[in-house]
Scaffold this active site. Structure first.
Site, PDB file in Angstrom:
ATOM      1  N   SER A 150      35.218 -31.923  28.886  1.00 58.90           N
ATOM      2  CA  SER A 150      35.101 -33.271  29.457  1.00 58.90           C
ATOM      3  C   SER A 150      35.951 -34.327  28.769  1.00 58.90           C
ATOM      4  CB  SER A 150      33.642 -33.717  29.447  1.00 58.90           C
ATOM      5  OG  SER A 150      32.931 -33.095  30.485  1.00 58.90           O
ATOM      6  N   LYS A 153      38.400 -36.216  30.925  1.00 61.51           N
ATOM      7  CA  LYS A 153      38.090 -37.404  31.724  1.00 61.51           C
ATOM      8  C   LYS A 153      38.839 -38.646  31.257  1.00 61.51           C
ATOM      9  CE  LYS A 153      33.437 -36.019  33.284  1.00 61.51           C
ATOM     10  NZ  LYS A 153      33.289 -34.691  32.682  1.00 61.51           N
ATOM     11  N   SER A 214      29.225 -38.643  31.191  1.00 65.95           N
ATOM     12  CA  SER A 214      30.147 -37.527  31.414  1.00 65.95           C
ATOM     13  C   SER A 214      29.883 -36.795  32.729  1.00 65.95           C
ATOM     14  CB  SER A 214      30.084 -36.532  30.243  1.00 65.95           C
ATOM     15  OG  SER A 214      31.265 -35.750  30.203  1.00 65.95           O
TER      16      SER A 214
END
Length: 390
Positions: A150, A153, A214
Site C-alpha cells: 500500500s 498509494k 489505506s
C-alpha cells in the site's frame, strides 16, 4: 550380574565431573579466571570483529551478549583487564553498549576499534532521504526494486491531488463508486478497508479513506476518476499514467501494475488484474522520491497523514502509522507527521515515514519488507540526525 562396562563408564563420568581421580582431588580453581590487573582507559569505541566471541560477566562465568547478535552495536571500553586462566594471561576490555543495557568484559581480539557501522537487522531495503536537498543520505539496497504493497498509494494520491488542484476537478468532485467489483472489495476483510454503501463519494472523502485507512477500493476509484472513468478500463489507463509520471521523474527502478498496491493475484477476484508482473516493483530510493514530490508539491498531504482516526460515512478510518503522537513508537524529538504504511505477504511490512527534528532538514525514510518497520525507521532517523547527515 554386574555390568562392568556400565560401571566403568559411570566411574569415568564421575571423575570428569568432580575432578577426583585415584582418591586425589584436583585444584578446583585451576580452570577459573582470575584478575591479574585492571587499569582505567580513555573511553574508546569498539565493535565486533567477526561473528565470533561474546561479552562475559566480570568473572567470565556467564555470557552476557553473543557478538554475532549485535552486528551494529558500538561497545564503549573504559578499562583494560588482564585475566589469568589455566596459567595463561589474556587482555580484556570492560565494555558497555551505548544504551547501557549490556555490559561486561570482552577479549580484545574479538573487537576492533571504532564505532560500529550502522545497519538494519530486518529491512530488505531502506533509505534515508533529505527532503530539502533532495538526496539520499543513507541506503541499504536502495536501488533494488521490491513489492511495496500500500505504499504504492502515494503515487496514486499524488495524481489525484494534481487533478483536484487543476481545472478539471476539485476536492468536492463526485467519484463514481458503483462498480460491483469495488463494492465487493470493500466488503472483503483482507482487501477492503472502506465499504461503499453509496454509488458516489467526494474526492476528499475517498482521499481520506485511502491515505488514513489505506482503503484499496477507495484508491482504485480515485485512480479511475483521474483517468476519466469508473470501470477497470479506466483503472488500466490510470496505471499507465502512474508509470508515465515515474518516467517523467526519472525513476529507473519503478513499475506499477496496481493503483492500490494489492497484487494481481488478489485483484483478479474483483476484476482488476491487468496482467504482467504480479506486484508493483519499486525501489526504496524511488519510493522516497515519490514521497518527496507528494509532500513538497502538496504539503497539505501531511495534515491528513497525521490524522490518527476519524469517522466517515458511519465508518471509522484508522491510521496504522504507529510513530504518530500517542502511539507506541512516537518520539517527540523526531516529530513524525506521516506518511504511509503497507503490507501484503509478498511485500512484508513496509513504511515510508517523514518528520523534521528541530534544527534539521526534513527526513523521508523508507523501509521495505521489515519485521520491525517502526523500530528500524526510528533507528534510521536517529542515526541520520546524530551523524548530521541532514
Amino acid at each position: 550380574m554386574l555390568n562392568l562396562k556400565k560401571m566403568t563408564l559411570a566411574f569415568v563420568t564421575a571423575v570428569a565431573l568432580t575432578g577426583f581421580a585415584g582418591g586425589t582431588a584436583q585444584d578446583a580453581s585451576a580452570s577459573a579466571y582470575s584478575t591479574v590487573s585492571s587499569t582505567s582507559m580513555t573511553k574508546t569505541a569498539y565493535h565486533k570483529k567477526s561473528t565470533s566471541g561474546a561479552v562475559y560477566n566480570a568473572s567470565h562465568t556467564k555470557v552476557v551478549a553473543k557478538l554475532k547478535s549485535y552486528p551494529n552495536t558500538t561497545w564503549y571500553a573504559t578499562k583494560k583487564v588482564t585475566l589469568k586462566h589455566n596459567g595463561k594471561k589474556a587482555v580484556y576490555y570492560k565494555v558497555k553498549n551505548g544504551a547501557g543495557t549490556k555490559s561486561g568484559i570482552v577479549w580484545h581480539k574479538y573487537v576492533v576499534k571504532g564505532a560500529a557501522p550502522f545497519g538494519l537487522k530486518y529491512a530488505k531495503a531502506a533509505v534515508a532521504y533529505d527532503a530539502d536537498s533532495n538526496k539520499t543520505v543513507w541506503s541499504k539496497n536502495g536501488n533494488t526494486a521490491r513489492p511495496i504493497a500500500s505504499v504504492s498509494k502515494i503515487m496514486t494520491l499524488y495524481l489525484v491531488q494534481e487533478k483536484a488542484a487543476g481545472s478539471s476537478g476539485s476536492w468536492s468532485s463526485k467519484v463514481n463508486t458503483s462498480y460491483s467489483g469495488l463494492k465487493r472489495m470493500g466488503l472483503d476483510s483482507a482487501c477492503g478497508g472502506f465499504r461503499f454503501t453509496k454509488n458516489s463519494y467526494t474526492v476528499k472523502q475517498l482521499f481520506d479513506a485511502a491515505l488514513i485507512d489505506s482503503s484499496n477500493n477507495a484508491a482504485i476509484a480515485l485512480g479511475q476518476w483521474v483517468a476519466g472513468g469508473s470501470t477497470p478500463t479506466a483503472n488500466k489507463k490510470f496505471i499507465t499514467m502512474m508509470n508515465s509520471q515515474a518516467d517523467e521523474w526519472g525513476l529507473k527502478h519503478t513499475n506499477f501494475v496496481s493503483s492500490s498496491g494489492l497484487e494481481q493475484s488478489d485483484l483478479r477476484t474483483f476484476g482488476y488484474s491487468i496482467g504482467g508482473s504480479d506486484a508493483n516493483m519499486v525501489s526504496a530510493n524511488d519510493v522516497a522520491i515519490i514521497a518527496d514530490h507528494l509532500i513538497t508539491d502538496f504539503p497539505s498531504t501531511l495534515t491528513t497523514a497525521k490524522v490518527k482516526s476519524m469517522t466517515l460515512s458511519g465508518q471509522t478510518l484508522y491510521n496504522y502509522n504507529n510513530m504518530l503522537p500517542g502511539r507506541k513508537y512516537y518520539s517527540a524529538s523526531l516529530n513524525v507527521d506521516g506518511l504511509k504504511t503497507g503490507y501484503t505477504p509478498k511485500a512484508g511490512y513496509c513504511f515510508v515515514g517523514t518528520g523534521q527534528k528541530s534544527g534539521h532538514n526534513r527526513i523521508i525514510t523508507v523501509v521495505l519488507h521489515d519485521e520491525n518497520e517502526f523500530t528500524e525507521t526510528k533507528s534510521i532517523m536517529n542515526m541520520a540526525y546524530n551523524k548530521n547527515l541532514l
